[in-house]
Design a protein around this motif. Sequence first.
Motif, mmCIF file in Angstrom:
data_model
loop_
_atom_site.group_PDB
_atom_site.id
_atom_site.type_symbol
_atom_site.label_atom_id
_atom_site.label_comp_id
_atom_site.label_asym_id
_atom_site.label_seq_id
_atom_site.Cartn_x
_atom_site.Cartn_y
_atom_site.Cartn_z
ATOM 1 N N ARG A 38 36.120 -1.574 -87.614
ATOM 2 C CA ARG A 38 35.287 -1.581 -86.405
ATOM 3 C C ARG A 38 33.991 -2.346 -86.659
ATOM 4 N N GLN A 39 33.396 -2.108 -87.821
ATOM 5 C CA GLN A 39 32.163 -2.820 -88.148
ATOM 6 C C GLN A 39 32.438 -4.309 -88.319
ATOM 7 N N GLY A 40 33.621 -4.637 -88.841
ATOM 8 C CA GLY A 40 34.008 -6.033 -88.974
ATOM 9 C C GLY A 40 34.126 -6.725 -87.629
ATOM 10 N N ALA A 41 34.616 -5.991 -86.627
ATOM 11 C CA ALA A 41 34.714 -6.554 -85.274
ATOM 12 C C ALA A 41 33.329 -6.872 -84.721
ATOM 13 N N GLU A 42 32.347 -6.031 -85.049
ATOM 14 C CA GLU A 42 30.976 -6.310 -84.629
ATOM 15 C C GLU A 42 30.465 -7.579 -85.299
ATOM 16 N N ALA A 43 30.818 -7.769 -86.569
ATOM 17 C CA ALA A 43 30.403 -8.979 -87.273
ATOM 18 C C ALA A 43 31.001 -10.222 -86.625
ATOM 19 N N VAL A 44 32.233 -10.110 -86.138
ATOM 20 C CA VAL A 44 32.876 -11.243 -85.482
ATOM 21 C C VAL A 44 32.020 -11.745 -84.320
ATOM 22 N N LYS A 45 31.522 -10.832 -83.511
ATOM 23 C CA LYS A 45 30.726 -11.231 -82.345
ATOM 24 C C LYS A 45 29.496 -12.028 -82.764
ATOM 25 N N GLY A 46 28.819 -11.564 -83.806
ATOM 26 C CA GLY A 46 27.631 -12.273 -84.268
ATOM 27 C C GLY A 46 27.953 -13.629 -84.855
ATOM 28 N N VAL A 47 29.049 -13.722 -85.592
ATOM 29 C CA VAL A 47 29.424 -14.991 -86.217
ATOM 30 C C VAL A 47 29.833 -16.011 -85.161
ATOM 31 N N VAL A 48 30.571 -15.572 -84.136
ATOM 32 C CA VAL A 48 30.958 -16.491 -83.058
ATOM 33 C C VAL A 48 29.709 -17.064 -82.392
ATOM 34 N N ARG A 49 28.754 -16.202 -82.090
ATOM 35 C CA ARG A 49 27.528 -16.649 -81.439
ATOM 36 C C ARG A 49 26.750 -17.621 -82.328
ATOM 37 N N THR A 50 26.581 -17.265 -83.599
ATOM 38 C CA THR A 50 25.787 -18.091 -84.500
ATOM 39 C C THR A 50 26.476 -19.414 -84.807
ATOM 40 N N ALA A 51 27.793 -19.380 -84.986
ATOM 41 C CA ALA A 51 28.520 -20.619 -85.270
ATOM 42 C C ALA A 51 28.344 -21.617 -84.130
ATOM 43 N N GLY A 52 28.402 -21.119 -82.898
ATOM 44 C CA GLY A 52 28.185 -22.001 -81.758
ATOM 45 C C GLY A 52 26.799 -22.598 -81.751
ATOM 46 N N LEU A 214 30.793 -8.529 -98.323
ATOM 47 C CA LEU A 214 31.912 -8.020 -97.542
ATOM 48 C C LEU A 214 31.734 -8.417 -96.076
ATOM 49 N N TRP A 215 32.848 -8.613 -95.394
ATOM 50 C CA TRP A 215 32.785 -9.162 -94.046
ATOM 51 C C TRP A 215 31.851 -8.395 -93.103
ATOM 52 N N PRO A 216 31.844 -7.073 -93.058
ATOM 53 C CA PRO A 216 30.962 -6.395 -92.106
ATOM 54 C C PRO A 216 29.481 -6.685 -92.321
ATOM 55 N N ASP A 217 29.104 -7.153 -93.509
ATOM 56 C CA ASP A 217 27.699 -7.444 -93.803
ATOM 57 C C ASP A 217 27.307 -8.878 -93.482
ATOM 58 N N ILE A 218 28.249 -9.689 -93.021
ATOM 59 C CA ILE A 218 27.963 -11.094 -92.741
ATOM 60 C C ILE A 218 27.122 -11.212 -91.469
ATOM 61 N N GLY A 219 26.050 -12.009 -91.559
ATOM 62 C CA GLY A 219 25.157 -12.190 -90.420
ATOM 63 C C GLY A 219 24.758 -13.636 -90.251
ATOM 64 N N PRO A 220 23.804 -13.911 -89.358
ATOM 65 C CA PRO A 220 23.379 -15.284 -89.073
ATOM 66 C C PRO A 220 22.923 -16.061 -90.307
ATOM 67 N N ASP A 221 22.213 -15.408 -91.217
ATOM 68 C CA ASP A 221 21.747 -16.114 -92.417
ATOM 69 C C ASP A 221 22.915 -16.598 -93.272
ATOM 70 N N ASP A 222 23.985 -15.825 -93.295
ATOM 71 C CA ASP A 222 25.165 -16.226 -94.068
ATOM 72 C C ASP A 222 25.862 -17.410 -93.426
ATOM 73 N N VAL A 223 25.943 -17.410 -92.089
ATOM 74 C CA VAL A 223 26.531 -18.558 -91.393
ATOM 75 C C VAL A 223 25.701 -19.811 -91.671
ATOM 76 N N HIS A 224 24.385 -19.653 -91.627
ATOM 77 C CA HIS A 224 23.493 -20.765 -91.955
ATOM 78 C C HIS A 224 23.798 -21.290 -93.355
ATOM 79 N N ALA A 225 23.932 -20.383 -94.325
ATOM 80 C CA ALA A 225 24.191 -20.781 -95.710
ATOM 81 C C ALA A 225 25.522 -21.511 -95.834
ATOM 82 N N MET A 226 26.539 -21.060 -95.113
ATOM 83 C CA MET A 226 27.845 -21.708 -95.152
ATOM 84 C C MET A 226 27.751 -23.149 -94.660
ATOM 85 N N VAL A 227 27.090 -23.310 -93.504
ATOM 86 C CA VAL A 227 26.970 -24.642 -92.916
ATOM 87 C C VAL A 227 26.126 -25.546 -93.804
ATOM 88 N N GLU A 228 25.037 -25.015 -94.336
ATOM 89 C CA GLU A 228 24.153 -25.814 -95.180
ATOM 90 C C GLU A 228 24.844 -26.228 -96.478
#
Length: 243
Positions: A38-52, A214-228
């Motif tokens: 369930r917490q992972g599903a919440e992370a999905v929403k944030g990652v979709v938004r940040t990736a866009g 772990l996936w549930p802990d992934i947030g905007p800063d992690d997406v930034h790090a991936m892209v960078e």
Amino acid sequence: MSSLESDNRPGPRHVAVIMDGNGRWAQARGHPRTVGHRQGAEAVKGVVRTAGEFGVSYLTLFAFSAENWKRSAREVQDLMGLLRTFVQRELDDLRDNGVCLRVIGDRTPLPEDLQDMLARAEAQTRANRRIAVTLALNYGGRQDIVNAAQQMAQGVADGELGVDEISLQAFGDALSTSSLPDPDLLVRTGGEQRISNFLLWQCAYAEMFFIDKLWPDIGPDDVHAMVETYQHRRRRFGAIIGS
């Protein structure tokens, strides 16, 4: 404006993610594995938004592998229920925020009501262009390749395809991801460093990024790090760049 928009180095157009660590996240906190999902599903929403926001046009998420049926019946049932809840609760937001939802993988073993829900979600978001989010459900990379080979073999047997017409492009067009560009970046969370039968053909030239979080802990800063991280890699595709 994101901090990457002013950077001349291109970011990844297509990011594929193996979302690993939901169960371990929950167990470390004394919770059932379903709490982690369930917490992972919440992370999905944030990652979709940040990736866009960071200019990613395609995001493919490994939500349920063909091998995940080996888990306990209770966990599989809970995962199916979570998918239902996610589609029901998030469809309006996905539609209103320009997300085009797609599904790859063999849907036939999924509960019929879930199959219907996924089909409706795809239909209602098909025209969206901000970001295409693909859920890989009951998906396996090897089976995807076998299915493509069978499709092309049938074409040859039916006289619709010549053997000399079987090419890299034609084979790619027979895969379940034919409407998507190949991933530029493959990310796996949770500390493991393998691709686990995910997009085997498609990731031939993808950059790999493994993160211990772990996936549930992934947030905007992690997406930034991936892209960078992707932006700082030199992609040669077999060529020699520079001296």
